[in-house]
Design a protein around this motif. Sequence first.
Motif, PDB file in Angstrom:
ATOM      1  N   ASP A  60     -26.798 -15.128  16.604  1.00  0.00           N
ATOM      2  CA  ASP A  60     -27.848 -15.466  17.573  1.00  0.00           C
ATOM      3  C   ASP A  60     -28.976 -16.274  16.948  1.00  0.00           C
ATOM      4  N   GLN A  61     -29.317 -15.949  15.698  1.00  0.00           N
ATOM      5  CA  GLN A  61     -30.468 -16.583  15.070  1.00  0.00           C
ATOM      6  C   GLN A  61     -30.099 -17.808  14.234  1.00  0.00           C
ATOM      7  N   GLY A  62     -28.849 -18.156  14.180  1.00  0.00           N
ATOM      8  CA  GLY A  62     -28.441 -19.277  13.342  1.00  0.00           C
ATOM      9  C   GLY A  62     -27.935 -20.448  14.159  1.00  0.00           C
ATOM     10  N   THR A  63     -27.165 -21.328  13.494  1.00  0.00           N
ATOM     11  CA  THR A  63     -26.595 -22.502  14.159  1.00  0.00           C
ATOM     12  C   THR A  63     -25.067 -22.513  14.049  1.00  0.00           C
ATOM     13  N   GLU A  64     -24.487 -21.393  13.546  1.00  0.00           N
ATOM     14  CA  GLU A  64     -23.033 -21.352  13.437  1.00  0.00           C
ATOM     15  C   GLU A  64     -22.410 -21.456  14.825  1.00  0.00           C
ATOM     16  N   GLU A  65     -21.263 -22.141  14.874  1.00  0.00           N
ATOM     17  CA  GLU A  65     -20.617 -22.352  16.168  1.00  0.00           C
ATOM     18  C   GLU A  65     -19.807 -21.136  16.620  1.00  0.00           C
ATOM     19  N   MET A  66     -19.285 -20.349  15.675  1.00  0.00           N
ATOM     20  CA  MET A  66     -18.459 -19.222  16.079  1.00  0.00           C
ATOM     21  C   MET A  66     -18.482 -18.118  15.035  1.00  0.00           C
ATOM     22  N   SER A  67     -18.371 -16.877  15.512  1.00  0.00           N
ATOM     23  CA  SER A  67     -18.244 -15.722  14.637  1.00  0.00           C
ATOM     24  C   SER A  67     -17.207 -14.792  15.252  1.00  0.00           C
ATOM     25  N   VAL A  68     -16.299 -14.285  14.417  1.00  0.00           N
ATOM     26  CA  VAL A  68     -15.232 -13.400  14.884  1.00  0.00           C
ATOM     27  C   VAL A  68     -15.204 -12.166  14.000  1.00  0.00           C
ATOM     28  N   GLY A  69     -15.100 -10.997  14.600  1.00  0.00           N
ATOM     29  CA  GLY A  69     -15.022  -9.771  13.811  1.00  0.00           C
ATOM     30  C   GLY A  69     -14.865  -8.557  14.715  1.00  0.00           C
ATOM     31  N   TRP A  70     -14.838  -7.384  14.078  1.00  0.00           N
ATOM     32  CA  TRP A  70     -14.584  -6.140  14.808  1.00  0.00           C
ATOM     33  C   TRP A  70     -15.875  -5.448  15.208  1.00  0.00           C
ATOM     34  N   VAL A  71     -15.860  -4.831  16.398  1.00  0.00           N
ATOM     35  CA  VAL A  71     -16.980  -4.019  16.875  1.00  0.00           C
ATOM     36  C   VAL A  71     -16.407  -2.744  17.478  1.00  0.00           C
ATOM     37  N   HIS A  72     -17.291  -1.842  17.881  1.00  0.00           N
ATOM     38  CA  HIS A  72     -16.862  -0.580  18.486  1.00  0.00           C
ATOM     39  C   HIS A  72     -16.268  -0.836  19.873  1.00  0.00           C
ATOM     40  N   LEU A  73     -15.222  -0.127  20.199  1.00  0.00           N
ATOM     41  CA  LEU A  73     -14.654  -0.222  21.547  1.00  0.00           C
ATOM     42  C   LEU A  73     -15.624   0.342  22.571  1.00  0.00           C
ATOM     43  N   ASP A  74     -16.329   1.398  22.226  1.00  0.00           N
ATOM     44  CA  ASP A  74     -17.280   2.023  23.148  1.00  0.00           C
ATOM     45  C   ASP A  74     -18.499   1.145  23.424  1.00  0.00           C
ATOM     46  N   ASP A  75     -18.905   0.377  22.417  1.00  0.00           N
ATOM     47  CA  ASP A  75     -20.120  -0.427  22.542  1.00  0.00           C
ATOM     48  C   ASP A  75     -19.984  -1.673  21.676  1.00  0.00           C
ATOM     49  N   PRO A  76     -19.692  -2.832  22.269  1.00  0.00           N
ATOM     50  CA  PRO A  76     -19.477  -4.060  21.479  1.00  0.00           C
ATOM     51  C   PRO A  76     -20.723  -4.587  20.785  1.00  0.00           C
ATOM     52  N   ARG A  77     -21.864  -3.947  20.995  1.00  0.00           N
ATOM     53  CA  ARG A  77     -23.074  -4.343  20.276  1.00  0.00           C
ATOM     54  C   ARG A  77     -23.118  -3.729  18.884  1.00  0.00           C
ATOM     55  N   ILE A  78     -22.266  -2.725  18.649  1.00  0.00           N
ATOM     56  CA  ILE A  78     -22.279  -2.010  17.368  1.00  0.00           C
ATOM     57  C   ILE A  78     -21.100  -2.468  16.507  1.00  0.00           C
ATOM     58  N   LEU A 136     -29.353 -28.927  18.882  1.00  0.00           N
ATOM     59  CA  LEU A 136     -28.959 -28.364  20.170  1.00  0.00           C
ATOM     60  C   LEU A 136     -28.256 -27.018  20.007  1.00  0.00           C
ATOM     61  N   LEU A 137     -27.468 -26.894  18.928  1.00  0.00           N
ATOM     62  CA  LEU A 137     -26.811 -25.613  18.661  1.00  0.00           C
ATOM     63  C   LEU A 137     -27.837 -24.505  18.448  1.00  0.00           C
ATOM     64  N   SER A 138     -28.905 -24.835  17.725  1.00  0.00           N
ATOM     65  CA  SER A 138     -29.934 -23.830  17.442  1.00  0.00           C
ATOM     66  C   SER A 138     -30.644 -23.381  18.711  1.00  0.00           C
ATOM     67  N   GLN A 139     -30.579 -24.196  19.771  1.00  0.00           N
ATOM     68  CA  GLN A 139     -31.228 -23.868  21.029  1.00  0.00           C
ATOM     69  C   GLN A 139     -30.252 -23.264  22.043  1.00  0.00           C
ATOM     70  N   THR A 140     -28.994 -23.123  21.633  1.00  0.00           N
ATOM     71  CA  THR A 140     -27.965 -22.625  22.537  1.00  0.00           C
ATOM     72  C   THR A 140     -27.553 -21.218  22.142  1.00  0.00           C
ATOM     73  N   LEU A 141     -27.619 -20.301  23.063  1.00  0.00           N
ATOM     74  CA  LEU A 141     -27.191 -18.933  22.781  1.00  0.00           C
ATOM     75  C   LEU A 141     -25.659 -18.860  22.773  1.00  0.00           C
ATOM     76  N   PRO A 142     -25.088 -18.124  21.833  1.00  0.00           N
ATOM     77  CA  PRO A 142     -23.629 -17.982  21.808  1.00  0.00           C
ATOM     78  C   PRO A 142     -23.137 -17.150  22.991  1.00  0.00           C
ATOM     79  N   THR A 143     -21.954 -17.464  23.448  1.00  0.00           N
ATOM     80  CA  THR A 143     -21.332 -16.713  24.541  1.00  0.00           C
ATOM     81  C   THR A 143     -20.353 -15.703  23.946  1.00  0.00           C
ATOM     82  N   PRO A 144     -20.563 -14.406  24.201  1.00  0.00           N
ATOM     83  CA  PRO A 144     -19.676 -13.389  23.626  1.00  0.00           C
ATOM     84  C   PRO A 144     -18.424 -13.161  24.469  1.00  0.00           C
TER      85      PRO A 144
END
Length: 398
Positions: A42-60, A128-136
């Motif tokens: 969210d705070q960077g300019t990377e175009e994509m991030s992929v990884g594992w999160v909790h099934l119960d809560d994808p924010r964790i 423009l990337l820095s001003q664009t929120l990533p879509t989860p």
Amino acid sequence: MGILANTVSVCHFKVQGDLPQQDELHAWVTKQLAANKFNPIDQGTEEMSVGWVHLDDPRIAEFDSPAACCREHYFMFTLRRDKRAVPSAVLKAHLEKAKEEFLAENPGFAKVPKQKREDLKEAVHAMLLSQTLPTPATYDAVWDTKNGILTFSSLSPKVIELFEDMFKKTFEGLRVSAFHPYARAESVLDDGNKVLLAQANKAGGDNYLELIKENQWLGTDFMLWLMYQTMNESSEYTVNQAGVLLAQEAFVAYLDDRVVLLGSGENGAQKITVAGPQDHFNEVRSALLNKKQITEATLHMEAGDDHYKLTLKGELFHFASFKSPAVQLEKDSTVDEAMEREAVFFERMLLLEKGTQLFDSVFATFLKLRLGKEWEEQATAIQKWLNVCTYCNSQLNS
């Protein structure tokens, strides 16, 4: 809500490879997920991030203990992919403005030099990337270590490929292989019928792509038989596969709502979709007589008060829009949220397993007939049923 929703599209995999010892398995899985957890952008300019999160809560994304991903014999985790992208029209507009500003500041240039254009494009894109929120986007996975089957909540080929790669990267020494129709057929048959299945196998080797391509008859014949059963028989079956439901428990299974057929024509492949409640499957029968084959169909299964519904994708046996009875748990103010989530998870897994057990029982019933001596008589009966369709013949002659 993904896999915990009452309706979800799923595909199945078989987990293959050597697992750690049972007493080490939970800690190992947790450690591997933690090492490949999702990192926010969210705070960077990377175009994509992929990884594992909790099934119960994808924010964790913290896997600090087995409780984060383990429940009895299940492992549960969610693949999260955050992606930000700049629309081409927006990039073009801002780039044009940047080039105009450059020329205004550098009157000696009639046009922007090539290298400068590339530098401006890169700078504008980064800005423009820095001003664009990533879509989860999130995709749930539940791995049942009792039978080695992993259920994944996406049917997108690109997402499935991403998941396969991420799983292999995360769990070194393991991989997931598609639980395609031939593999599922092997899993539901006894040893004697497995021999007959091997004799009917049209693939020349064990390559899973060849097993899928050369054995598409498993899906097309199964759905044709189901349609005939729906219109001419009682549609009553009994449970014949191990699982939650008792052996020989009666249930009903039938096709309705939607059928997709595919065949070749003068202009290439022709696809026909017949939607809505069916009376006599006249349009479907007409297409079948015209050399089309059923590739998708909506299957209903009823056991007691429970009603299951799914659209079967015949080529890969993916379950689209797999609907099961709603999870109904009594709310208790004395029960904390973690316990309630755990109860919802187990209730949901129970329902999915029941639905899959019913499906496998119908599939096994078909296979035993299809691989036996009685199939020739059954195929003749099916063809006669198709031929007596007056509507079909009039359609073909018109």
